[in-house]
Design a protein around this motif. Structure first.
Motif, PDB file in Angstrom:
ATOM      1  N   ALA A 152       3.050   7.329   5.974  1.00  0.00           N
ATOM      2  CA  ALA A 152       2.170   6.563   6.858  1.00  0.00           C
ATOM      3  C   ALA A 152       0.729   7.072   6.828  1.00  0.00           C
ATOM      4  O   ALA A 152      -0.162   6.408   7.360  1.00  0.00           O
ATOM      5  N   HIS A 153       0.499   8.221   6.212  1.00  0.00           N
ATOM      6  CA  HIS A 153      -0.816   8.867   6.317  1.00  0.00           C
ATOM      7  C   HIS A 153      -1.644   8.769   5.042  1.00  0.00           C
ATOM      8  O   HIS A 153      -2.721   9.349   4.964  1.00  0.00           O
ATOM      9  N   HIS A 154      -1.167   8.053   4.040  1.00  0.00           N
ATOM     10  CA  HIS A 154      -1.898   7.987   2.775  1.00  0.00           C
ATOM     11  C   HIS A 154      -2.175   6.552   2.356  1.00  0.00           C
ATOM     12  O   HIS A 154      -2.378   6.270   1.177  1.00  0.00           O
ATOM     13  N   PHE A 155      -2.182   5.668   3.343  1.00  0.00           N
ATOM     14  CA  PHE A 155      -2.403   4.259   3.070  1.00  0.00           C
ATOM     15  C   PHE A 155      -3.898   3.952   3.127  1.00  0.00           C
ATOM     16  O   PHE A 155      -4.643   4.580   3.875  1.00  0.00           O
ATOM     17  N   TYR A 156      -4.334   2.955   2.368  1.00  0.00           N
ATOM     18  CA  TYR A 156      -5.741   2.559   2.357  1.00  0.00           C
ATOM     19  C   TYR A 156      -6.050   1.694   3.587  1.00  0.00           C
ATOM     20  O   TYR A 156      -6.133   0.469   3.514  1.00  0.00           O
ATOM     21  N   GLN A 157      -6.224   2.370   4.724  1.00  0.00           N
ATOM     22  CA  GLN A 157      -6.379   1.664   6.000  1.00  0.00           C
ATOM     23  C   GLN A 157      -7.656   0.827   6.044  1.00  0.00           C
ATOM     24  O   GLN A 157      -7.639  -0.306   6.525  1.00  0.00           O
ATOM     25  N   ASP A 158      -8.762   1.363   5.587  1.00  0.00           N
ATOM     26  CA  ASP A 158     -10.032   0.627   5.655  1.00  0.00           C
ATOM     27  C   ASP A 158      -9.968  -0.635   4.798  1.00  0.00           C
ATOM     28  O   ASP A 158     -10.426  -1.705   5.215  1.00  0.00           O
ATOM     29  N   GLU A 159      -9.402  -0.508   3.609  1.00  0.00           N
ATOM     30  CA  GLU A 159      -9.276  -1.665   2.738  1.00  0.00           C
ATOM     31  C   GLU A 159      -8.341  -2.708   3.342  1.00  0.00           C
ATOM     32  O   GLU A 159      -8.602  -3.915   3.277  1.00  0.00           O
ATOM     33  N   TRP A 160      -7.242  -2.225   3.958  1.00  0.00           N
ATOM     34  CA  TRP A 160      -6.309  -3.155   4.595  1.00  0.00           C
ATOM     35  C   TRP A 160      -6.966  -3.862   5.786  1.00  0.00           C
ATOM     36  O   TRP A 160      -6.769  -5.063   5.995  1.00  0.00           O
ATOM     37  N   ARG A 161      -7.745  -3.129   6.547  1.00  0.00           N
ATOM     38  CA  ARG A 161      -8.444  -3.735   7.695  1.00  0.00           C
ATOM     39  C   ARG A 161      -9.369  -4.855   7.224  1.00  0.00           C
ATOM     40  O   ARG A 161      -9.426  -5.931   7.830  1.00  0.00           O
ATOM     41  N   SER A 162     -10.064  -4.626   6.146  1.00  0.00           N
ATOM     42  CA  SER A 162     -10.944  -5.652   5.592  1.00  0.00           C
ATOM     43  C   SER A 162     -10.140  -6.877   5.158  1.00  0.00           C
ATOM     44  O   SER A 162     -10.567  -8.027   5.368  1.00  0.00           O
ATOM     45  N   CYS A 163      -8.970  -6.643   4.571  1.00  0.00           N
ATOM     46  CA  CYS A 163      -8.124  -7.760   4.139  1.00  0.00           C
ATOM     47  C   CYS A 163      -7.562  -8.530   5.329  1.00  0.00           C
ATOM     48  O   CYS A 163      -7.411  -9.759   5.266  1.00  0.00           O
ATOM     49  N   VAL A 164      -7.250  -7.831   6.406  1.00  0.00           N
ATOM     50  CA  VAL A 164      -6.763  -8.502   7.617  1.00  0.00           C
ATOM     51  C   VAL A 164      -7.844  -9.416   8.188  1.00  0.00           C
ATOM     52  O   VAL A 164      -7.568 -10.548   8.623  1.00  0.00           O
ATOM     53  N   LEU A 165      -9.079  -8.950   8.192  1.00  0.00           N
ATOM     54  CA  LEU A 165     -10.187  -9.796   8.657  1.00  0.00           C
ATOM     55  C   LEU A 165     -10.323 -11.031   7.764  1.00  0.00           C
ATOM     56  O   LEU A 165     -10.594 -12.134   8.254  1.00  0.00           O
ATOM     57  N   HIS A 166     -10.124 -10.846   6.460  1.00  0.00           N
ATOM     58  CA  HIS A 166     -10.132 -11.990   5.543  1.00  0.00           C
ATOM     59  C   HIS A 166      -9.018 -12.967   5.915  1.00  0.00           C
ATOM     60  O   HIS A 166      -9.227 -14.189   5.929  1.00  0.00           O
ATOM     61  N   GLY A 167      -7.832 -12.422   6.225  1.00  0.00           N
ATOM     62  CA  GLY A 167      -6.718 -13.269   6.625  1.00  0.00           C
ATOM     63  C   GLY A 167      -7.005 -14.052   7.889  1.00  0.00           C
ATOM     64  O   GLY A 167      -6.661 -15.239   8.005  1.00  0.00           O
ATOM     65  N   LEU A 168      -7.666 -13.415   8.844  1.00  0.00           N
ATOM     66  CA  LEU A 168      -8.031 -14.098  10.090  1.00  0.00           C
ATOM     67  C   LEU A 168      -9.006 -15.237   9.819  1.00  0.00           C
ATOM     68  O   LEU A 168      -8.894 -16.325  10.411  1.00  0.00           O
ATOM     69  N   ARG A 169      -9.945 -14.990   8.925  1.00  0.00           N
ATOM     70  CA  ARG A 169     -10.902 -16.051   8.602  1.00  0.00           C
ATOM     71  C   ARG A 169     -10.207 -17.231   7.927  1.00  0.00           C
ATOM     72  O   ARG A 169     -10.534 -18.393   8.195  1.00  0.00           O
ATOM     73  N   GLN A 170      -9.255 -16.940   7.051  1.00  0.00           N
ATOM     74  CA  GLN A 170      -8.524 -18.021   6.392  1.00  0.00           C
ATOM     75  C   GLN A 170      -7.717 -18.833   7.393  1.00  0.00           C
ATOM     76  O   GLN A 170      -7.651 -20.064   7.302  1.00  0.00           O
ATOM     77  N   CYS A 171      -7.122 -18.148   8.361  1.00  0.00           N
ATOM     78  CA  CYS A 171      -6.302 -18.840   9.352  1.00  0.00           C
ATOM     79  C   CYS A 171      -7.148 -19.677  10.306  1.00  0.00           C
ATOM     80  O   CYS A 171      -6.682 -20.699  10.820  1.00  0.00           O
ATOM     81  N   PHE A 185      -5.285  -7.998  -0.685  1.00  0.00           N
ATOM     82  CA  PHE A 185      -5.057  -6.580  -0.935  1.00  0.00           C
ATOM     83  C   PHE A 185      -4.552  -6.368  -2.363  1.00  0.00           C
ATOM     84  O   PHE A 185      -4.988  -5.451  -3.065  1.00  0.00           O
ATOM     85  N   ILE A 186      -3.651  -7.227  -2.807  1.00  0.00           N
ATOM     86  CA  ILE A 186      -3.121  -7.124  -4.165  1.00  0.00           C
ATOM     87  C   ILE A 186      -4.174  -7.536  -5.189  1.00  0.00           C
ATOM     88  O   ILE A 186      -4.385  -6.858  -6.203  1.00  0.00           O
ATOM     89  N   ALA A 187      -4.858  -8.661  -4.919  1.00  0.00           N
ATOM     90  CA  ALA A 187      -5.855  -9.169  -5.872  1.00  0.00           C
ATOM     91  C   ALA A 187      -6.996  -8.184  -6.081  1.00  0.00           C
ATOM     92  O   ALA A 187      -7.551  -8.085  -7.183  1.00  0.00           O
ATOM     93  N   ASP A 188      -7.349  -7.423  -5.046  1.00  0.00           N
ATOM     94  CA  ASP A 188      -8.426  -6.438  -5.151  1.00  0.00           C
ATOM     95  C   ASP A 188      -7.992  -5.148  -5.852  1.00  0.00           C
ATOM     96  O   ASP A 188      -8.806  -4.227  -6.015  1.00  0.00           O
ATOM     97  N   GLY A 189      -6.723  -5.055  -6.216  1.00  0.00           N
ATOM     98  CA  GLY A 189      -6.233  -3.869  -6.920  1.00  0.00           C
ATOM     99  C   GLY A 189      -5.796  -2.740  -6.008  1.00  0.00           C
ATOM    100  O   GLY A 189      -5.433  -1.665  -6.491  1.00  0.00           O
ATOM    101  N   ASN A 190      -5.801  -2.972  -4.686  1.00  0.00           N
ATOM    102  CA  ASN A 190      -5.471  -1.900  -3.750  1.00  0.00           C
ATOM    103  C   ASN A 190      -3.995  -1.521  -3.783  1.00  0.00           C
ATOM    104  O   ASN A 190      -3.644  -0.356  -3.585  1.00  0.00           O
TER     105      ASN A 190
END
Length: 481
Positions: free
Chosen positions: A127-146, A362-367
């Motif tokens: 749980a401590h080695h995940f790309y949190q900042d990148e995921w947060r950015s992707c979640v915001l992208h998801g919110l915009r799409q929705c 997240f996948i498309a960006d290579g994360n």
């Protein structure tokens, strides 16, 4: 949202409001610090004079059940410590069905109420080695799409961008050959198993599973009315000759047998495909954690070898990312994929679209690929530490089974060990160990440990396992005395 109050008749309106709010607070239906409507709004909702509500609020304030704050509102202040619920038995007509589910609960390994300081729980990724900042950015992208699609249901099969991204991921990492139209996004791998089971299983349908195997799959298929038959595994995987001729569904984990860890041999895979085709069975290939590989040759997925249209490939993001995401998927021959979409639509219509958009980006960006490479290095270090201790301090007690993928291992006892007592003593020392017996259903389980290392700190592994060695010594000394 309106506060639930029923006004009967036109007498003592204030008293009715007072009594119902008072009882709601006492019963726990209204909890401490919960806000209640302003008197003007509640009066409008109930169609009564505001004075009636104000008088009820004054009485409740006097009784110290509510408190008002200028500029903030009115809140519950004297709620019961815990709600008092009436004891109501279920109707006799459903008692038989409830008994069945109670039996399933007894057979299911319960989630541990707490985790130990050093815990070798399986299936829990780092749980401590995940790309949190990148995921947060992707979640915001998801919110915009929705936002652009708000108020509309999504596509049952899943967001197209995610299906395309996951098809590329499965093709890259597992050699899967399929189109996005053959994929259905599910709420974790467990729902994928459920959808397939609902398509294939009728009451009494024979389902063949590896023994030992994944308890969640066995219990699910049993709950759908299947007759589950355990089929032994050896160093090459499931014994194909022992699969019943009447089996209509065969569940296997060929990349990394769960829980023992060996991969299914190429010859055994081919034999399994040929037998499934001959007896008219569907194979579920559960590829739950094969992204993490440490040695040996990469093996073909069953799906990539399938020339008969009998394999349904199931994947999950729970192990490669995190389980609370609840994203899994199935890749099936077109007719089965179409049926799975119909079943899913009846079950829950579609999975969370915001998360799907986020994961696709997240996948498309290579994360995802970077994350897998990052944690694979971390898991490899933890794996080596476990192997080192079991090869020295614990060598006289246990033998590690060879495995080259995932993030769990199995250790079989080399001498007579009371595994239950060992686990209890280790937990008393804040070390979480787990028995291998939970994965056996029909066959007698060997004494052994199931060791997950996805969430355990690398620096804590050696001291914890040395303490396990000390516990074993103490147990041996007590046996002798």
């Amino acid at each position: 949202m309106e506060l639930h109050i029923l006004i009967k008749g036109e007498r003592d309106i204030s008293g009715q409001i007072y009594t119902q709010i008072y009882e709601a607070i006492e019963s726990g239906r209204l909890v401490q610090d919960q806000q209640i409507p302003p008197s003007r709004l509640l009066a409008k909702q109930l169609g009564v004079a505001r004075k009636s509500v104000a008088d009820a609020y004054n009485r409740l304030t006097y009784d110290k059940k509510i408190v008002g704050y200028v500029g903030r509102g009115t809140f519950v202040s004297g709620a019961a410590a815990a709600p008092t619920l009436p004891h109501i038995e279920a109707g006799k007509a459903v008692m038989g069905s409830l008994k069945k589910w109670g039996e399933h609960a007894d057979m299911t390994p319960l989630e541990t109420a707490y985790r130990c300081a050093v815990d070798f729980a399986g299936g829990e990724p780092s749980a401590h080695h995940f790309y949190q900042d990148e995921w947060r950015s992707c979640v915001l992208h998801g919110l915009r799409q929705c936002t652009a699609k708000r108020g509309k249901y999504g596509e049952t099969a899943g967001v197209k961008q995610l299906r395309e991204a996951l098809i590329r991921h499965a093709a890259f990492s597992r050699g899967v050959i399929a189109t996005p139209e053959q994929m259905v996004i599910t709420n974790g791998a467990q729902q994928a198993l459920d959808l397939i089971g609902r398509i294939v299983i009728e009451p009494g349908t024979c389902v063949a599973m590896e023994e030992p195997g994944y308890p969640g799959a066995r219990l699910l298929f049993t709950s759908l009315g299947a007759r589950v038959v355990g089929v032994r595994v050896d160093s090459e995987g499931i014994d194909v000759d022992a699969i019943p001729e009447q089996a209509k569904l065969i569940y296997v984990t060929p990349a990394h047998q769960f829980p023992l860890g060996m991969p299914m041999s190429e010859a055994r895979r081919q034999a399994l495909l040929e037998k499934a085709n001959r007896i008219g069975a569907i194979i579920i290939e559960d590829d739950y954690d094969s992204e993490f590989r440490y040695s040996g040759q990469v093996t073909n997925s069953l799906q990539s070898m399938d020339k008969f249209g009998v394999v349904v490939f199931v994947g999950t993001m729970s192990k490669v990312m995190f389980p609370e995401m609840r994203i899994g998927y199935l890749i099936a021959p077109p007719a089965i994929a179409k049926a799975a979409v119909m079943v899913k639509r009846l079950t829950d219509w579609h999975s969370n679209t915001m998360v799907q958009y986020a994961l696709a980006k997240f996948i498309a960006d290579g994360n995802l690929l970077r994350h897998v490479r990052r944690v694979q290095t971390i898991y490899a270090q933890r794996r080596e530490k476990i192997q080192a201790v079991f090869g020295t301090a614990l060598a006289q007690w246990f033998e590690l089974l060879p495995t080259n993928a995932g993030f769990h291992m199995v250790a079989l006892a080399k001498r007579d060990i009371n595994i239950g007592e060992l686990i209890a003593r280790a937990r008393a020392d804040n070390i979480g160990l787990y028995s291998l017996r939970d994965f056996y259903y029909e066959a007698a389980p060997p004494a052994g440990l199931f060791l997950g290392y996805g969430s355990v700190d690398a620096n804590a592994i050696e001291p914890a396992l040395i303490e396990v060695r000390n516990i074993l010594r103490a147990m041996l000394w007590q046996q002798k005395t």
